[in-house]
Each structure stands twice: as C-alpha cells, then as structure tokens.
Motif scaffolding. Sequence first.
Motif, PDB file in Angstrom:
ATOM      1  N   ALA A 107    -112.436   6.616 -65.169  1.00  0.00           N
ATOM      2  CA  ALA A 107    -112.218   5.749 -64.020  1.00  0.00           C
ATOM      3  C   ALA A 107    -111.497   4.674 -63.996  1.00  0.00           C
ATOM      4  O   ALA A 107    -110.578   4.431 -63.031  1.00  0.00           O
ATOM      5  CB  ALA A 107    -113.874   5.007 -63.612  1.00  0.00           C
ATOM      6  N   ARG A 108    -111.308   4.094 -65.195  1.00  0.00           N
ATOM      7  CA  ARG A 108    -110.211   2.923 -65.309  1.00  0.00           C
ATOM      8  C   ARG A 108    -108.891   3.376 -65.241  1.00  0.00           C
ATOM      9  O   ARG A 108    -107.813   2.906 -64.608  1.00  0.00           O
ATOM     10  CB  ARG A 108    -110.596   1.987 -66.321  1.00  0.00           C
ATOM     11  CG  ARG A 108    -109.798   0.699 -66.629  1.00  0.00           C
ATOM     12  CD  ARG A 108    -110.137  -0.236 -67.619  1.00  0.00           C
ATOM     13  NE  ARG A 108    -111.470  -0.819 -67.374  1.00  0.00           N
ATOM     14  CZ  ARG A 108    -112.755  -0.697 -67.423  1.00  0.00           C
ATOM     15  NH1 ARG A 108    -112.805   0.333 -68.421  1.00  0.00           N
ATOM     16  NH2 ARG A 108    -113.655  -1.531 -67.120  1.00  0.00           N
ATOM     17  N   LEU A 109    -108.731   4.503 -66.020  1.00  0.00           N
ATOM     18  CA  LEU A 109    -107.269   5.006 -66.068  1.00  0.00           C
ATOM     19  C   LEU A 109    -106.945   5.769 -64.792  1.00  0.00           C
ATOM     20  O   LEU A 109    -105.941   5.587 -64.204  1.00  0.00           O
ATOM     21  CB  LEU A 109    -107.516   6.508 -66.923  1.00  0.00           C
ATOM     22  CG  LEU A 109    -106.257   7.541 -66.962  1.00  0.00           C
ATOM     23  CD1 LEU A 109    -105.213   6.626 -67.474  1.00  0.00           C
ATOM     24  CD2 LEU A 109    -106.511   8.741 -67.876  1.00  0.00           C
ATOM     25  N   LEU A 113    -103.504   4.393 -62.687  1.00  0.00           N
ATOM     26  CA  LEU A 113    -102.443   5.502 -62.839  1.00  0.00           C
ATOM     27  C   LEU A 113    -101.813   5.359 -61.182  1.00  0.00           C
ATOM     28  O   LEU A 113    -100.410   5.551 -60.924  1.00  0.00           O
ATOM     29  CB  LEU A 113    -103.166   6.792 -62.629  1.00  0.00           C
ATOM     30  CG  LEU A 113    -103.227   7.253 -64.075  1.00  0.00           C
ATOM     31  CD1 LEU A 113    -104.124   8.472 -64.229  1.00  0.00           C
ATOM     32  CD2 LEU A 113    -101.902   7.519 -64.965  1.00  0.00           C
ATOM     33  N   ALA A 114    -102.602   4.794 -60.453  1.00  0.00           N
ATOM     34  CA  ALA A 114    -102.155   4.346 -59.161  1.00  0.00           C
ATOM     35  C   ALA A 114    -100.780   3.516 -58.976  1.00  0.00           C
ATOM     36  O   ALA A 114     -99.854   3.672 -58.149  1.00  0.00           O
ATOM     37  CB  ALA A 114    -102.938   3.783 -58.157  1.00  0.00           C
ATOM     38  N   ASP A 115    -100.858   2.658 -60.048  1.00  0.00           N
ATOM     39  CA  ASP A 115     -99.475   1.768 -60.065  1.00  0.00           C
ATOM     40  C   ASP A 115     -98.569   2.118 -61.174  1.00  0.00           C
ATOM     41  O   ASP A 115     -97.574   1.397 -61.425  1.00  0.00           O
ATOM     42  CB  ASP A 115    -100.043   0.380 -60.283  1.00  0.00           C
ATOM     43  CG  ASP A 115    -100.866  -0.064 -59.088  1.00  0.00           C
ATOM     44  OD1 ASP A 115    -100.708   0.317 -58.017  1.00  0.00           O
ATOM     45  OD2 ASP A 115    -101.820  -1.027 -59.561  1.00  0.00           O
ATOM     46  N   ALA A 116     -98.627   3.270 -61.686  1.00  0.00           N
ATOM     47  CA  ALA A 116     -97.922   3.598 -62.992  1.00  0.00           C
ATOM     48  C   ALA A 116     -96.611   4.452 -62.489  1.00  0.00           C
ATOM     49  O   ALA A 116     -97.001   5.649 -61.981  1.00  0.00           O
ATOM     50  CB  ALA A 116     -98.523   3.914 -64.244  1.00  0.00           C
ATOM     51  N   ALA A 137    -112.005  13.856 -73.369  1.00  0.00           N
ATOM     52  CA  ALA A 137    -111.668  14.957 -72.404  1.00  0.00           C
ATOM     53  C   ALA A 137    -111.556  14.454 -71.118  1.00  0.00           C
ATOM     54  O   ALA A 137    -110.451  15.051 -70.516  1.00  0.00           O
ATOM     55  CB  ALA A 137    -112.584  16.066 -72.851  1.00  0.00           C
ATOM     56  N   ASP A 138    -112.340  13.665 -70.627  1.00  0.00           N
ATOM     57  CA  ASP A 138    -112.291  13.388 -69.148  1.00  0.00           C
ATOM     58  C   ASP A 138    -110.999  12.535 -68.971  1.00  0.00           C
ATOM     59  O   ASP A 138    -110.370  12.684 -67.884  1.00  0.00           O
ATOM     60  CB  ASP A 138    -113.613  12.536 -69.020  1.00  0.00           C
ATOM     61  CG  ASP A 138    -114.873  13.333 -69.095  1.00  0.00           C
ATOM     62  OD1 ASP A 138    -114.897  14.683 -68.868  1.00  0.00           O
ATOM     63  OD2 ASP A 138    -115.636  12.653 -69.384  1.00  0.00           O
ATOM     64  N   LEU A 143    -105.851  12.276 -66.470  1.00  0.00           N
ATOM     65  CA  LEU A 143    -104.257  12.127 -66.836  1.00  0.00           C
ATOM     66  C   LEU A 143    -103.445  13.316 -66.309  1.00  0.00           C
ATOM     67  O   LEU A 143    -102.309  13.172 -65.750  1.00  0.00           O
ATOM     68  CB  LEU A 143    -103.824  11.857 -68.337  1.00  0.00           C
ATOM     69  CG  LEU A 143    -102.592  11.563 -68.656  1.00  0.00           C
ATOM     70  CD1 LEU A 143    -101.938  10.273 -68.097  1.00  0.00           C
ATOM     71  CD2 LEU A 143    -102.495  11.098 -70.207  1.00  0.00           C
ATOM     72  N   ASN A 144    -103.750  14.522 -66.677  1.00  0.00           N
ATOM     73  CA  ASN A 144    -103.089  15.829 -66.282  1.00  0.00           C
ATOM     74  C   ASN A 144    -103.059  16.256 -64.958  1.00  0.00           C
ATOM     75  O   ASN A 144    -102.117  16.785 -64.096  1.00  0.00           O
ATOM     76  CB  ASN A 144    -103.728  17.077 -67.080  1.00  0.00           C
ATOM     77  CG  ASN A 144    -103.331  17.250 -68.587  1.00  0.00           C
ATOM     78  OD1 ASN A 144    -102.426  16.529 -69.187  1.00  0.00           O
ATOM     79  ND2 ASN A 144    -104.074  17.794 -69.210  1.00  0.00           N
TER      80      ASN A 144
END
Length: 498
Positions: A107-109, A113-116, A137-138, A143-144
Amino acid sequence: MRLVHADAVRAADAAAPALGVAETTLMANAGRAVADAALGFAPRRALVLCGPGNNGGDGYVAARHLADADVDVRVLAVDPDRSRSVAAEAARATWTADRPLPPLDAARLDAALADADLVVDALLGSGLDRPLRSPLADVVQTLNAADVPVLAVDVPTGVDADAAVPPGAHVHAVRTVQLAWACPASALAPARFAFGASDVADIGMPAGALPDGDDPAAYPERFGDAEATTAWPSPPPDAHKYAAGAVLILAGSPPWAGAAELAARGAHRAGAGLVTLLSDALHPARWPETVTPPVDPTPGGLARAWGDVADRHRAAQVIGPGLAPERLAELAAVLERDRTPTVLDATALAPALRPAVASGPGRWLTPHHGEAARLLEVPADEVRRDPVDAARRLAAAWNAGVVLKGAGAVVAAPDGRVRVVAGGHPGMAAGGTGDVLAGTLGAALAAPHDDPLARVAAAVLVHARAGERAAARHGAGLRASDVADALGAARAALAEAC
C-alpha cells in the motif's frame, strides 16, 4: 564475460577484506555505480526500495548520492530498524541520520509510485533461491503493475542469480547494474529478460578474491559478437572450396527430406565451400550446388555410401536431421571408423550411439531441453532451470561437446569449459531451425580453426543473429528457410561491426 554463481560471489565478498578491500569500500563503490546509472534516467523524483542485506546497503548509498545530485529521493525499507551486515547498517544509519525511513509494504509503495519517475530495486541480491512470499511478493506485483521504470541493483528481486528460470514472482527491470561480475541468470532465458539492459560495474573487488579464478572451466562465460568474429573470421581472398570447408551431411528420410535440405542450406549459407548430402530421400527443391551421391536403401547402404566419399569432401560432417531410426546401427559404424569433427542432431541423439560417440574426439551433440533431459534421464524442468549444469554433465557423460539449444544456448566442451550465447528471436521456435543450425555448425567446424568451443559458439551466435535479421523482415511468420537465407548477411554484419 565471466558468469559467476552466487556461492562464489559470497566467497569473494568474504575474502576481500583479507586482500585489502573492506566491505564498506565495496559498498561505497557499488552505491556510486548504481547512482550513476540512475542519473542516466534524469530522474526528478526517485524511489529507492532497500532490503535488509548488502543489496539494501548499496541502495542506501545510491540514495545518498542521488540526493546530493538534487534528485528528490524517497526510501522505503523492508526493515527500517536494522540491517544484517555491518556495512549495510552503516549505510542505513547514515541515511536515517536526518531523514525518515518508512517501512515498505504494497500500500505504501503504491502511494509512493504516484510521484516517482524512477524506482531503484535494492531489495534482494544474489542469495535468493526460492519463491518470494507475501508481503514481498505483493510488493513486487505492485511494482510491476506500475508504469515507472525500474533500475535493479545486481539482480532483479525474485530472480535466482544462478537459474535460468525465476522461482516465482520477480521484478521486471528496464536496466540492471550487476556488481563485480555478471550472474548466470543474466545470460540465460527466460530469466535474462527480467534484467532489461544489463551491464557490470567495477566495484574494486581485489584480484584473487574469486575462488578458482584462474581455472578456465570454473565459470561459464557469455559469448558475444566480438568473440564470434575473432573465432570465425571471414575466409581469405585466395580461399578455395576445400579451404573454406567441405561438409558431409548424413540426413533425411522419406517423411523428412526437408530436414536434410535445410541442414544443407544452412551449411551453404554459413560459408561451406562444398556440401555433400547422403540421404534416403532428396527434397524436390534441393539446391543444385549440393553434391548428392546415390544411397542404397538397403541396410548398410548409408555406411557404404559414406565410405565412398573422398576424405577431402568431409572436413566436418553432420549426422541425424530427419534420418530414419533404422540407420542408427550404421551411424555407430561410421563413428567408430572415423575421427572427422561431427555434429550429431535429431535421430543421432540416441543413447545407443553413446559408446561410438564417446570413442573419438570432435563430436558435438545438439539437443533441445527435452532431448537433453532424455539423454541425462532427468526431468526436463531440471534442465530448463540449470542448463549450464545439464550441458556440462552431458558433455562429460558422452565425452563430446554439447550445444544445448534455447533462447540462451549453452555450449559446453568435454573439459568443462562453457560459453553462453544469448540471442535469437521467438519466431525461431519453428520446425527446421535446428536443422539449419546443424548445417551452420558443420560449416563452422569444416573451416580451419584452433578452438572448437569458440568456433561452435560463434556458429550458434551467427545462427541467432540470422534469426533476428530474418524476423525483422518476415515478422512472426518466420520459416527455417528464412533463417538459412540470412546466415551470410549475419556473418558479414558481425565482421563489419567488429
């Protein structure tokens, strides 16, 4: 390029301090190399994902260099409170001295990712040998699914550095910076596709740190275009057909006359000066340049025809594509009587021929994974996972060279040396391309050479490059004949490029 397995990397890491290079120095150099690669993406906001080991330590160092370069950097850590090694803990402590370090979860990732515009994957290095479990694994799945480029540190998370097949979910990187040495997975399909563009950074590993570093058979090597051009140069201007190499092919039967013809075309297009085909069935569209002596269809007829071929017409020979199994006994007689460099394919990959093959030098087996599994009497999945080990074992058992075919072909000599050749196109997964390869190998071995392993690896690479050229022209509807037709241009292009 040497391909070093994970155990040897760990041994080198452990040996480095006694050889004058501290673990912190290696990590500093690694982090700098990763940051330099990251800056090549010109990121404005980078997200660095750090694991608890030395891979994570490299990530912390890289994050610090990116921040010093005015990149907006955020770090998420698997374990934000500690690292597993002294060097990684020092790198983590330096980063957290004046910055927050939130824990990593899916969830934090997803929110980060929205700003990266770049992610640095420094989660897990070369030690993984089992599938990832949740929550990591999640994290990988999240990420993918994001539309953000990933730069992996050493090995994309989830990939077993030693294996051709990832054990489970894994990161798909657009680029990977490998540290000190390349790993086998970076050259073997399908694992190599997870690495994206891959290069190796010199991190100052001291000479002598690698176990058995002076043994040419200790580690497989990736074989590329430059090596191929050196191993299989163009013929001199004054070459004649026998100097270019004469290839004798024993192949074909009424249902499979095309296999013999494709092998002959492969030999022609790869540069053989003379091609002679002994076959129980000649294809109606056979090329007129191929010499086709008559073969008596009765038992023993093939061996008799082989005996009538002049020695100068067989600097190398190819046996097996499309040949009837009833001819196996005659093949054994041929091999026991002869020492000509020989490529054995298809029908000739028979356990019954093993004593005859092992009795002489210069024999090369060309199995795909299923055939290799049958010859080794192991499950095919075992061969797919570790084709380097499979090729070595098969070469030792048969006292013969091995070309283990695939998107990352493995070429092994009986003395334990291995070359890995990456290349080709998915369209080459079509009937007959292996027959063309057999003819290509025959042409390569027929021309004068000093190192059969290098010459065979060069032929495998030329065949792969021909497939790529043919696919660029014909797309998904690739035929084996298209690959054969592209062989000459592929050889010429390699010579021009190098």
